[in-house]
Design a protein around this motif. Structure first.
Motif, mmCIF file in Angstrom:
data_model
loop_
_atom_site.group_PDB
_atom_site.id
_atom_site.type_symbol
_atom_site.label_atom_id
_atom_site.label_comp_id
_atom_site.label_asym_id
_atom_site.label_seq_id
_atom_site.Cartn_x
_atom_site.Cartn_y
_atom_site.Cartn_z
ATOM 1 N N CYS A 196 -35.229 -17.233 40.158
ATOM 2 C CA CYS A 196 -35.373 -15.819 39.782
ATOM 3 C C CYS A 196 -34.294 -15.404 38.799
ATOM 4 C CB CYS A 196 -35.299 -14.939 41.037
ATOM 5 S SG CYS A 196 -36.752 -15.086 42.111
ATOM 6 N N HIS A 197 -33.052 -15.880 39.040
ATOM 7 C CA HIS A 197 -31.955 -15.565 38.130
ATOM 8 C C HIS A 197 -32.229 -16.143 36.746
ATOM 9 C CE1 HIS A 197 -29.194 -13.612 40.857
ATOM 10 N NE2 HIS A 197 -29.249 -14.614 41.720
ATOM 11 N N VAL A 198 -32.706 -17.386 36.718
ATOM 12 C CA VAL A 198 -32.996 -18.034 35.438
ATOM 13 C C VAL A 198 -34.089 -17.272 34.694
ATOM 14 C CG1 VAL A 198 -33.900 -20.127 34.359
ATOM 15 C CG2 VAL A 198 -32.238 -20.301 36.214
ATOM 16 N N ASP A 199 -35.123 -16.876 35.431
ATOM 17 C CA ASP A 199 -36.193 -16.101 34.800
ATOM 18 C C ASP A 199 -35.646 -14.785 34.254
ATOM 19 O OD1 ASP A 199 -37.942 -18.099 35.454
ATOM 20 O OD2 ASP A 199 -38.719 -17.101 37.259
ATOM 21 N N GLY A 200 -34.724 -14.173 35.024
ATOM 22 C CA GLY A 200 -34.120 -12.932 34.572
ATOM 23 C C GLY A 200 -33.314 -13.123 33.300
ATOM 24 N N LEU A 201 -32.604 -14.224 33.213
ATOM 25 C CA LEU A 201 -31.846 -14.521 32.000
ATOM 26 C C LEU A 201 -32.784 -14.696 30.816
ATOM 27 C CD1 LEU A 201 -29.255 -15.260 30.475
ATOM 28 C CD2 LEU A 201 -29.540 -17.614 31.254
ATOM 29 N N GLY A 202 -33.923 -15.338 31.059
ATOM 30 C CA GLY A 202 -34.909 -15.503 29.985
ATOM 31 C C GLY A 202 -35.364 -14.172 29.435
ATOM 32 N N GLU A 203 -35.558 -13.196 30.325
ATOM 33 C CA GLU A 203 -35.972 -11.866 29.882
ATOM 34 C C GLU A 203 -34.877 -11.192 29.048
ATOM 35 O OE1 GLU A 203 -38.974 -10.613 30.158
ATOM 36 O OE2 GLU A 203 -39.564 -12.497 31.120
ATOM 37 N N TYR A 204 -33.613 -11.355 29.488
ATOM 38 C CA TYR A 204 -32.493 -10.794 28.723
ATOM 39 C C TYR A 204 -32.436 -11.397 27.329
ATOM 40 C CZ TYR A 204 -30.183 -8.218 32.489
ATOM 41 O OH TYR A 204 -29.868 -7.314 33.467
ATOM 42 N N LEU A 205 -32.629 -12.704 27.245
ATOM 43 C CA LEU A 205 -32.548 -13.381 25.953
ATOM 44 C C LEU A 205 -33.689 -12.933 25.037
ATOM 45 C CD1 LEU A 205 -31.533 -16.975 27.125
ATOM 46 C CD2 LEU A 205 -30.079 -15.265 26.028
ATOM 47 N N LYS A 206 -34.860 -12.752 25.618
ATOM 48 C CA LYS A 206 -35.987 -12.275 24.819
ATOM 49 C C LYS A 206 -35.730 -10.864 24.288
ATOM 50 C CE LYS A 206 -39.540 -14.997 27.215
ATOM 51 N NZ LYS A 206 -40.713 -14.939 28.123
ATOM 52 N N ALA A 207 -34.923 -10.109 25.023
ATOM 53 C CA ALA A 207 -34.613 -8.740 24.611
ATOM 54 C C ALA A 207 -33.546 -8.693 23.516
ATOM 55 C CB ALA A 207 -34.149 -7.936 25.818
ATOM 56 N N GLY A 208 -33.046 -9.848 23.130
ATOM 57 C CA GLY A 208 -32.103 -9.893 22.011
ATOM 58 C C GLY A 208 -30.640 -9.874 22.384
ATOM 59 N N VAL A 209 -30.293 -10.283 23.613
ATOM 60 C CA VAL A 209 -28.888 -10.348 24.010
ATOM 61 C C VAL A 209 -28.157 -11.361 23.136
ATOM 62 C CG1 VAL A 209 -27.311 -10.967 25.883
ATOM 63 C CG2 VAL A 209 -29.370 -9.642 26.369
ATOM 64 N N ASP A 210 -26.943 -11.028 22.703
ATOM 65 C CA ASP A 210 -26.160 -11.896 21.820
ATOM 66 C C ASP A 210 -25.557 -13.048 22.619
ATOM 67 O OD1 ASP A 210 -24.643 -13.054 19.872
ATOM 68 O OD2 ASP A 210 -23.197 -11.411 19.684
ATOM 69 N N VAL A 211 -26.050 -14.271 22.382
ATOM 70 C CA VAL A 211 -25.541 -15.433 23.122
ATOM 71 C C VAL A 211 -24.176 -15.868 22.617
ATOM 72 C CG1 VAL A 211 -27.836 -16.307 23.702
ATOM 73 C CG2 VAL A 211 -26.730 -17.055 21.583
ATOM 74 N N HIS A 212 -23.715 -15.289 21.503
ATOM 75 C CA HIS A 212 -22.418 -15.664 20.940
ATOM 76 C C HIS A 212 -21.311 -14.696 21.356
ATOM 77 C CE1 HIS A 212 -24.573 -18.583 18.584
ATOM 78 N NE2 HIS A 212 -25.310 -17.634 18.030
ATOM 79 N N ALA A 213 -21.635 -13.682 22.138
ATOM 80 C CA ALA A 213 -20.618 -12.733 22.593
ATOM 81 C C ALA A 213 -19.611 -13.450 23.486
ATOM 82 C CB ALA A 213 -21.286 -11.595 23.363
ATOM 83 N N VAL A 214 -18.345 -13.030 23.399
ATOM 84 C CA VAL A 214 -17.292 -13.691 24.170
ATOM 85 C C VAL A 214 -16.579 -12.689 25.069
ATOM 86 C CG1 VAL A 214 -16.911 -15.440 22.393
ATOM 87 C CG2 VAL A 214 -15.570 -13.337 22.336
ATOM 88 N N ASN A 215 -15.980 -13.210 26.137
ATOM 89 C CA ASN A 215 -15.191 -12.362 27.037
ATOM 90 C C ASN A 215 -13.714 -12.419 26.634
ATOM 91 O OD1 ASN A 215 -14.256 -14.846 27.898
ATOM 92 N ND2 ASN A 215 -15.298 -14.781 29.882
ATOM 93 N N PHE A 216 -12.832 -11.901 27.478
ATOM 94 C CA PHE A 216 -11.414 -11.820 27.124
ATOM 95 C C PHE A 216 -10.760 -13.195 27.027
ATOM 96 C CE2 PHE A 216 -11.548 -12.071 31.655
ATOM 97 C CZ PHE A 216 -10.393 -12.720 32.046
#
Length: 280
Positions: free
Chosen positions: A14-34
């Protein structure tokens, strides 16, 4: 976004499927944390192979480094997540890691004495010619001088030698190691099988007084070691051993890569690949 490692399989899906939806929505996979880490770094750190695959498919950079100069592969090796390491390598991650980090993923696998991850990295052409961040020791020297189970020590050194690691050479200083591998094997109480392996792979440095009983007195099996060293140091190699070593060096110390295509009987191929050199 990251799944709990304790989640049951259906929850993880379910988590993986949720991530797929986020990625389809255009989430930036190159964003970085602190820490300078991307989502791929974080997925690799917990061994979430499902995330790793989705992020790579979405265009995540396999070679991006965090503030410590660590690539996602390096982090996966550091946390000993075999499946994530395998997936990253299959999808094209550089097995050498980043030049911004003093240690390579292979160094980390050796320091953790992880035979399976080391084997995987070597299969994907990680260079076995490494020194550690202090620059003073090479892989074989490190394993001989470190507290480690005898069988694991044997397996790790044999893997490295079969893939081209020099038995007695520090590539950073361009000099031989100060202590002979033979001496280190005896001094650091490694099993007889390790000493035999070093000899079969061509170690010829008898640069210690092998007649000096003090070298063997620390060992319970001192008589066996002394008899072996005395015999090998005082007699020439067999013709078969000489031929195998010559081919080993001709093949750039990579018998696993070059022997299989040769038109030879299986038993001869096994001998040339040092299949007879086993832990006992």
């Amino acid at each position: 976004m990251c799944a709990d490692l304790c989640d049951p399989p259906h929850a993880v899906q379910c988590h993986v499927d949720g991530l797929g939806e986020y990625l389809k929505a255009g989430v930036d996979v190159h964003a970085v944390n602190f820490l300078g880490q991307t989502a791929l770094h974080q997925a690799a750190s917990i061994g979430a192979s499902g995330y790793v695959g989705l992020l790579i498919d979405a265009g995540a950079d396999l070679e991006v480094t965090d503030r410590k100069g660590q690539t996602p592969l390096y982090i996966a090796v550091f946390n000993r997540h075999y499946d994530a390491v395998k997936l990253l390598l299959e999808r094209g991650a550089d097995p050498e890691g980043s030049q911004k980090n003093l240690n390579t993923p292979l160094c980390i696998a050796i320091m953790y004495k992880d035979v399976e991850i080391l084997k995987l990295l070597l299969e994907y052409n990680a260079s076995p010619v490494v020194t550690f961040s202090n620059g003073r020791v090479c892989a074989v020297d490190f394993l001989l001088s470190t507290a480690i189970d005898g069988g694991t020590c044997f397996d790790l050194i044999k893997l490295l030698l079969l893939h081209g690691c020099d038995i007695d050479y520090n590539p950073r200083t361009c000099r031989r190691m100060a202590m002979s591998p033979m001496f280190a094997c005896i001094f650091f109480l490694k099993p007889m099988a390790v000493l035999l392996m070093l000899y079969e792979f061509g170690c010829q440095r008898w640069d210690f007084n092998w007649r000096d009983n003090r070298l063997y007195d620390r060992r319970e099996d001192n008589e066996t070691f002394k008899a072996f060293v005395s015999q090998k140091a005082a007699s020439p190699r067999t013709l078969m051993s000489i031929c195998r070593l010559q081919l080993y060096r001709t093949f750039q110390k990579r018998p696993l890569k070059f022997v299989d295509p040769l038109p030879l009987p299986p038993t001869v191929k096994d001998y040339l690949k040092f299949e007879d050199v086993r832990f006992f």
